[in-house]
Enzyme design. Structure first.
Site, PDB file in Angstrom:
ATOM      1  N   GLU A 281       0.815  -1.215   0.000  1.00 41.06           N
ATOM      2  CA  GLU A 281       0.000   0.000   0.000  1.00 41.06           C
ATOM      3  C   GLU A 281       0.842   1.255   0.000  1.00 41.06           C
ATOM      4  OE1 GLU A 281      -3.118  -1.914   3.034  1.00 41.06           O
ATOM      5  OE2 GLU A 281      -2.901   0.267   3.068  1.00 41.06           O
TER       6      GLU A 281
ATOM      7  N   CYS B 118       3.012   8.300   1.740  1.00 41.55           N
ATOM      8  CA  CYS B 118       3.361   7.324   2.780  1.00 41.55           C
ATOM      9  C   CYS B 118       3.752   6.018   2.069  1.00 41.55           C
ATOM     10  CB  CYS B 118       2.133   7.135   3.673  1.00 41.55           C
ATOM     11  SG  CYS B 118       2.311   5.845   4.894  1.00 41.55           S
TER      12      CYS B 118
ATOM     13  N   CYS C 107       5.325  -7.520   7.771  1.00 42.02           N
ATOM     14  CA  CYS C 107       6.281  -7.063   8.786  1.00 42.02           C
ATOM     15  C   CYS C 107       6.464  -8.172   9.807  1.00 42.02           C
ATOM     16  CB  CYS C 107       5.752  -5.803   9.472  1.00 42.02           C
ATOM     17  SG  CYS C 107       6.885  -5.147  10.719  1.00 42.02           S
TER      18      CYS C 107
ATOM     19  N   CYS D 239       3.348  -6.175  15.903  1.00 40.15           N
ATOM     20  CA  CYS D 239       2.602  -5.379  16.891  1.00 40.15           C
ATOM     21  C   CYS D 239       1.128  -5.787  16.804  1.00 40.15           C
ATOM     22  CB  CYS D 239       2.757  -3.898  16.611  1.00 40.15           C
ATOM     23  SG  CYS D 239       4.478  -3.365  16.484  1.00 40.15           S
TER      24      CYS D 239
ATOM     25  N   CYS E  53      -1.630  -3.728  14.810  1.00 41.22           N
ATOM     26  CA  CYS E  53      -1.301  -3.297  13.443  1.00 41.22           C
ATOM     27  C   CYS E  53      -1.692  -4.365  12.424  1.00 41.22           C
ATOM     28  CB  CYS E  53       0.191  -2.999  13.366  1.00 41.22           C
ATOM     29  SG  CYS E  53       0.797  -2.740  11.680  1.00 41.22           S
TER      30      CYS E  53
ATOM     31  N   CYS F 136      -2.448   2.360   6.173  1.00 37.97           N
ATOM     32  CA  CYS F 136      -1.412   1.538   5.567  1.00 37.97           C
ATOM     33  C   CYS F 136      -1.510   0.151   6.193  1.00 37.97           C
ATOM     34  CB  CYS F 136      -0.035   2.131   5.819  1.00 37.97           C
ATOM     35  SG  CYS F 136       0.154   3.734   5.040  1.00 37.97           S
TER      36      CYS F 136
HETATM   37  N1  SAH Z   1       7.065  -0.195  11.169  1.00 39.34           N
HETATM   38  C1  SAH Z   1       7.205   1.204  11.353  1.00 39.34           C
HETATM   39  C2  SAH Z   1       6.528   2.049  10.292  1.00 39.34           C
HETATM   40  C3  SAH Z   1       5.194   1.613   9.792  1.00 39.34           C
HETATM   41  S1  SAH Z   1       3.855   1.739  10.913  1.00 39.34           S
HETATM   42  C4  SAH Z   1       6.734   1.603  12.736  1.00 39.34           C
HETATM   43  O1  SAH Z   1       6.098   0.809  13.402  1.00 39.34           O
HETATM   44  O2  SAH Z   1       7.028   2.705  13.116  1.00 39.34           O
HETATM   45  C5  SAH Z   1       3.545   3.482  10.969  1.00 39.34           C
HETATM   46  C6  SAH Z   1       2.828   3.936  12.221  1.00 39.34           C
HETATM   47  O3  SAH Z   1       1.440   3.502  12.224  1.00 39.34           O
HETATM   48  C7  SAH Z   1       3.461   3.384  13.486  1.00 39.34           C
HETATM   49  O4  SAH Z   1       3.637   4.385  14.438  1.00 39.34           O
HETATM   50  C8  SAH Z   1       2.430   2.372  13.912  1.00 39.34           C
HETATM   51  O5  SAH Z   1       2.535   2.088  15.251  1.00 39.34           O
HETATM   52  C9  SAH Z   1       1.136   3.027  13.512  1.00 39.34           C
HETATM   53  N2  SAH Z   1      -0.004   2.097  13.475  1.00 39.34           N
HETATM   54  C10 SAH Z   1      -0.015   0.817  13.091  1.00 39.34           C
HETATM   55  N3  SAH Z   1      -1.265   0.278  13.224  1.00 39.34           N
HETATM   56  C11 SAH Z   1      -2.044   1.261  13.711  1.00 39.34           C
HETATM   57  C12 SAH Z   1      -3.426   1.342  14.063  1.00 39.34           C
HETATM   58  N4  SAH Z   1      -4.235   0.285  13.947  1.00 39.34           N
HETATM   59  N5  SAH Z   1      -3.904   2.516  14.516  1.00 39.34           N
HETATM   60  C13 SAH Z   1      -3.085   3.604  14.633  1.00 39.34           C
HETATM   61  N6  SAH Z   1      -1.776   3.595  14.322  1.00 39.34           N
HETATM   62  C14 SAH Z   1      -1.259   2.438  13.868  1.00 39.34           C
HETATM   63 FE1  SF4 Z   2       5.500  -3.648  11.838  1.00 38.93          FE
HETATM   64 FE2  SF4 Z   2       3.071  -2.628  12.128  1.00 38.93          FE
HETATM   65 FE3  SF4 Z   2       4.676  -2.875  14.245  1.00 38.93          FE
HETATM   66 FE4  SF4 Z   2       5.241  -1.028  12.352  1.00 38.93          FE
HETATM   67  S1  SF4 Z   2       3.449  -1.063  13.691  1.00 38.93           S
HETATM   68  S2  SF4 Z   2       6.652  -2.466  13.340  1.00 38.93           S
HETATM   69  S3  SF4 Z   2       4.500  -2.126  10.523  1.00 38.93           S
HETATM   70  S4  SF4 Z   2       3.856  -4.560  13.020  1.00 38.93           S
END
Ligand code: SAH
Ligand code: SF4
Length: 368
Positions: free
Chosen positions: A93, A112, A119, A123, A126, A340
């Site tokens: 994306e 973005c 990944c 997390c 996410c 994303c």
């Molecule tokens: N992997 C990197 C960059 C991609 S994620 C990282 O984690 O920083 C980009 C941002 O989106 C991160 O701060 C992540 O924690 C946030 N993010 C992911 N899933 C989310 C969600 N469901 N709601 C809000 N923010 C989210």
């Molecule tokens: Fe990976 Fe999503 Fe965690 Fe960023 S927020 S490190 S994309 S699992």
């Protein structure tokens, strides 16, 4: 079949190709400029080149490493979500967001980008984390997202791209070599200053040091989400390898060397990391490192019972941050950023996207 990605081939490869085709080396500049013109979407569009040269270049270089499969406008057309298909059928994306200028600020077009297909960090809040890691993106696949988004914006009378954030799918610093190469190309060839680029990381400490050593003064965003190791171990599992102290040390050194203020991302999750204790911990860490805080109310995703807190709880959390520099993402920004990984998840749920990442026919038509 062309084998080389045009956007990352470098000037000398293009000069070599020109030599083989008995064309003057100065055309390399023409070609390089055309690569970044949003209205040029193939070699055919490089009208300033002789037709035979266009054909020769197309045989040697891949104009783009991706094609846009779906283009979904949101937010009255100011946000464009792109699903990009890579050569092996995997999809990632890319989101483009237009922020109209106000009296005190210029108009921005932010792209973005995704750095990996999936990944490995995992997390739990996410959507991308739920996929696991399929593979890394190549430098050209990262760079070509910016070009594709620039073209998509241009077709709608928007753009040009002014800012880039590495906040799409994937952990850019787990794919650090490609991230660094893409940053070099974007700052050198696309004319986007490092000051307008943000790399967001879950905290791959050794790679933060590598980024610092590269002396590309991009903004570093650390996805903190928890102010204690006990909670962060759960929310950002890479914390078990690089705990808070190690990540914050690396981030502080980055700030020192780059001269750039770092930022902390905090995805605010109801009942999970929205307590006053966590807010105070965050505030203290931000003060100590002079970091800017971005609070993003969690976007709900399939496969997680979590969501944003009640407004009153969020208000109390924000009040406890007083004394630190804080931005709360507006709904649109939050929506678009956090989307994303979610667009892909949506398509997956609707069985448009196969579990292996390829699109099942019928393809979703790109919207004009
Ligand atoms: N992997 C990197 C960059 C991609 S994620 C990282 O984690 O920083 C980009 C941002 O989106 C991160 O701060 C992540 O924690 C946030 N993010 C992911 N899933 C989310 C969600 N469901 N709601 C809000 N923010 C989210
Ligand atoms: Fe990976 Fe999503 Fe965690 Fe960023 S927020 S490190 S994309 S699992």
């Amino acid at each position: 079949m062309p084998t080389r990605a045009l956007s990352t081939a470098g000037e000398s490869a293009v000069v070599d190709a020109l030599g083989r085709n008995r064309e003057p080396a100065w055309r390399a500049r023409q070609i390089q400029a055309a690569v970044w013109q949003p209205f040029v979407d193939g070699f055919e569009g490089m009208r300033q080149l002789p037709a035979a040269l266009r054909t020769a270049l197309a045989a040697e270089f891949e104009f783009s490493t991706l094609t846009v499969d779906t283009e979904m406008p949101a937010d009255s057309g100011l946000t464009l979500k792109l699903l990009c298909r890579l050569a092996d059928g995997q999809t990632i994306e890319t989101v483009a967001m237009e922020t109209p200028g106000r009296d005190d600020s210029r108009r921005r077009s932010t792209v973005c980008v995704s750095s990996q297909v999936g990944c490995a960090v995992g997390c739990p809040f996410c959507a991308t984390g739920h996929m696991g890691l399929r593979r890394n993106c190549s430098p050209a696949e990262i760079v070509d997202q910016v070009r594709a988004a620039g073209t998509a914006l241009h077709r709608r009378g928007l753009g040009p791209v002014t800012h880039i954030v590495y906040m799409g799918m994937g952990e850019p610093l787990a794919n650090v070599a490609a991230t660094l190469e893409s940053l070099t190309v974007l700052t050198r060839d696309a004319g986007i200053s490092a000051r307008r680029i943000t790399v967001s990381t879950s905290g791959v400490a050794p790679a933060i040091a590598q980024l610092a050593a590269a002396d590309l003064p991009v903004t570093l965003a650390v996805s903190l989400h928890a102010a204690t190791d006990a909670l962060r171990d759960r929310l950002v599992p890479i914390n078990r390898t690089y705990p808070l102290g190690v990540v914050l040390d690396a981030a502080s050194r980055y700030a020192e060397r780059s001269g750039r203020r770092i930022s902390f991302e905090w995805c605010l999750i109801g009942g999970v990391n929205d307590s006053i204790e966590q807010a105070e911990g965050l505030r203290d860490l931000a003060r100590r490192t002079q970091a800017h805080i971005n609070v993003i109310p969690m976007n709900r995703i399939d496969g997680s019972p979590w969501g944003p807190p009640e407004p009153e709880v969020a208000r109390r959390f924000l009040a406890a941050l007083q004394g630190a520099r804080v931005t709360v993402r507006d709904t649109r920004g939050g929506d678009a950023d956090a989307a994303c990984g979610q667009l892909r998840a949506d398509l997956e749920a609707r069985r448009i996207l196969r579990p292996d990442g390829t699109l099942s026919p019928p393809r979703v038509p790109a919207r004009a």
